[in-house]
Structures are given as structure tokens and as C-alpha cells.
Design a protein around this motif. Sequence first.
Motif, PDB file in Angstrom:
ATOM      1  N   ALA A  19     -35.354  13.324  39.421  1.00 28.50           N
ATOM      2  CA  ALA A  19     -35.033  12.502  40.590  1.00 28.50           C
ATOM      3  C   ALA A  19     -35.412  11.043  40.336  1.00 28.50           C
ATOM      4  O   ALA A  19     -34.666  10.122  40.705  1.00 28.50           O
ATOM      5  N   THR A  20     -36.539  10.808  39.686  1.00 27.08           N
ATOM      6  CA  THR A  20     -36.968   9.448  39.346  1.00 27.08           C
ATOM      7  C   THR A  20     -35.972   8.791  38.403  1.00 27.08           C
ATOM      8  O   THR A  20     -35.597   7.631  38.578  1.00 27.08           O
ATOM      9  N   LYS A  21     -35.526   9.549  37.422  1.00 29.17           N
ATOM     10  CA  LYS A  21     -34.553   9.022  36.456  1.00 29.17           C
ATOM     11  C   LYS A  21     -33.244   8.662  37.153  1.00 29.17           C
ATOM     12  O   LYS A  21     -32.635   7.635  36.857  1.00 29.17           O
ATOM     13  N   ALA A  22     -32.806   9.501  38.098  1.00 29.39           N
ATOM     14  CA  ALA A  22     -31.566   9.221  38.834  1.00 29.39           C
ATOM     15  C   ALA A  22     -31.702   7.925  39.634  1.00 29.39           C
ATOM     16  O   ALA A  22     -30.748   7.140  39.717  1.00 29.39           O
ATOM     17  N   CYS A  23     -32.865   7.696  40.223  1.00 31.44           N
ATOM     18  CA  CYS A  23     -33.096   6.448  40.974  1.00 31.44           C
ATOM     19  C   CYS A  23     -33.025   5.239  40.044  1.00 31.44           C
ATOM     20  O   CYS A  23     -32.416   4.229  40.378  1.00 31.44           O
ATOM     21  N   LYS A  24     -33.643   5.359  38.882  1.00 30.80           N
ATOM     22  CA  LYS A  24     -33.649   4.248  37.935  1.00 30.80           C
ATOM     23  C   LYS A  24     -32.254   3.945  37.403  1.00 30.80           C
ATOM     24  O   LYS A  24     -31.944   2.807  37.071  1.00 30.80           O
ATOM     25  N   GLU A  25     -31.403   4.965  37.312  1.00 27.32           N
ATOM     26  CA  GLU A  25     -30.042   4.777  36.824  1.00 27.32           C
ATOM     27  C   GLU A  25     -29.092   4.289  37.910  1.00 27.32           C
ATOM     28  O   GLU A  25     -27.923   4.065  37.656  1.00 27.32           O
ATOM     29  N   GLY A  26     -29.575   4.159  39.147  1.00 27.84           N
ATOM     30  CA  GLY A  26     -28.749   3.641  40.226  1.00 27.84           C
ATOM     31  C   GLY A  26     -27.870   4.672  40.895  1.00 27.84           C
ATOM     32  O   GLY A  26     -26.904   4.328  41.567  1.00 27.84           O
ATOM     33  N   LYS A  27     -28.187   5.948  40.738  1.00 24.42           N
ATOM     34  CA  LYS A  27     -27.381   7.009  41.329  1.00 24.42           C
ATOM     35  C   LYS A  27     -27.794   7.327  42.762  1.00 24.42           C
ATOM     36  O   LYS A  27     -27.130   8.101  43.435  1.00 24.42           O
ATOM     37  N   ILE A  28     -28.871   6.717  43.226  1.00 20.66           N
ATOM     38  CA  ILE A  28     -29.372   6.962  44.576  1.00 20.66           C
ATOM     39  C   ILE A  28     -29.278   5.668  45.373  1.00 20.66           C
ATOM     40  O   ILE A  28     -29.708   4.612  44.914  1.00 20.66           O
TER      41      ILE A  28
END
Length: 133
Positions: A19-28
Motif C-alpha cells: 500500500a505504501t508503494k502504491a501511494c509513492k507511485e501515485g496510484k492513490i
Amino acid sequence: MRIDKYLWCIRYYKTRSIATKACKEGKIRVNGDSVKPSRDVYPTDKITVRKNQVNYELIVLDTPKSRLGAKLVDIYRKDVTPQETLQKLDLLKYSKEYYRKRGMGRPTKKDRRDIDDWFDTPESPENKDDSEE
């Protein structure tokens, strides 16, 4: 509660680090803005999660104390994803089947391993005695 922890708690991601990685990639996105994993989530926030080529839209109803069972997730979020985007997910499943149906075309690596396992039969004790002499 942090956005990455919230998405993990309501079972949109298997681990908090994913979930943290998804936030960093701009998916959230929260209320239309791309967010960092440390962003706090409050009731009435609108979250957009880009996962598997589909944009899921959620409304936060409350924040849980810890990770929930699958049956309790609807208490803490409301899924307002448009029906068209969910139908797109079904179309993606069908399109993957179109490219290569099982048994058609060149075998995959997994298929080749299965074939090798099928042809590799254990040697009988009679053959082992002959080779040792």
C-alpha cells in the motif's frame, strides 16, 4: 489513520508495504490529489485506488482500529465505483483468454516443466541392477 494503513486494514492491499508503494507511485488519490503514504484519512474523504487497470472509488465512513475480516469491511468504507469500470475488469479477463488459449500455440515454461515431469518416470529396480554390473 494513515492512508496506507487504512487501505491495508480494509483489505485493498495484502501488506502495508505494498500500500505504501502504491501511494509513492501515485496510484492513490484522496479528494482528487495524489498523496503520500503518511497522509491522514478522515470520514467523508473520497479515495481513488488504481489497481489492476481499474480505478476503484471509495468513501471513508470510519477508521478501523486494526485489520478487519472481509465481512466487516463494508462498515468502514462505501464502494462507489461506477459499474462501467467493473465491466472493464471483466473485459480484461476475456481479452487475456483471447491471446492464448490453453493447449494452443507454443507451450509456456510451466507447460514444458509439466511435460518433462510426465516423461521423467522413475527407473525400475530391474534397470538399475543391469547398469551397475
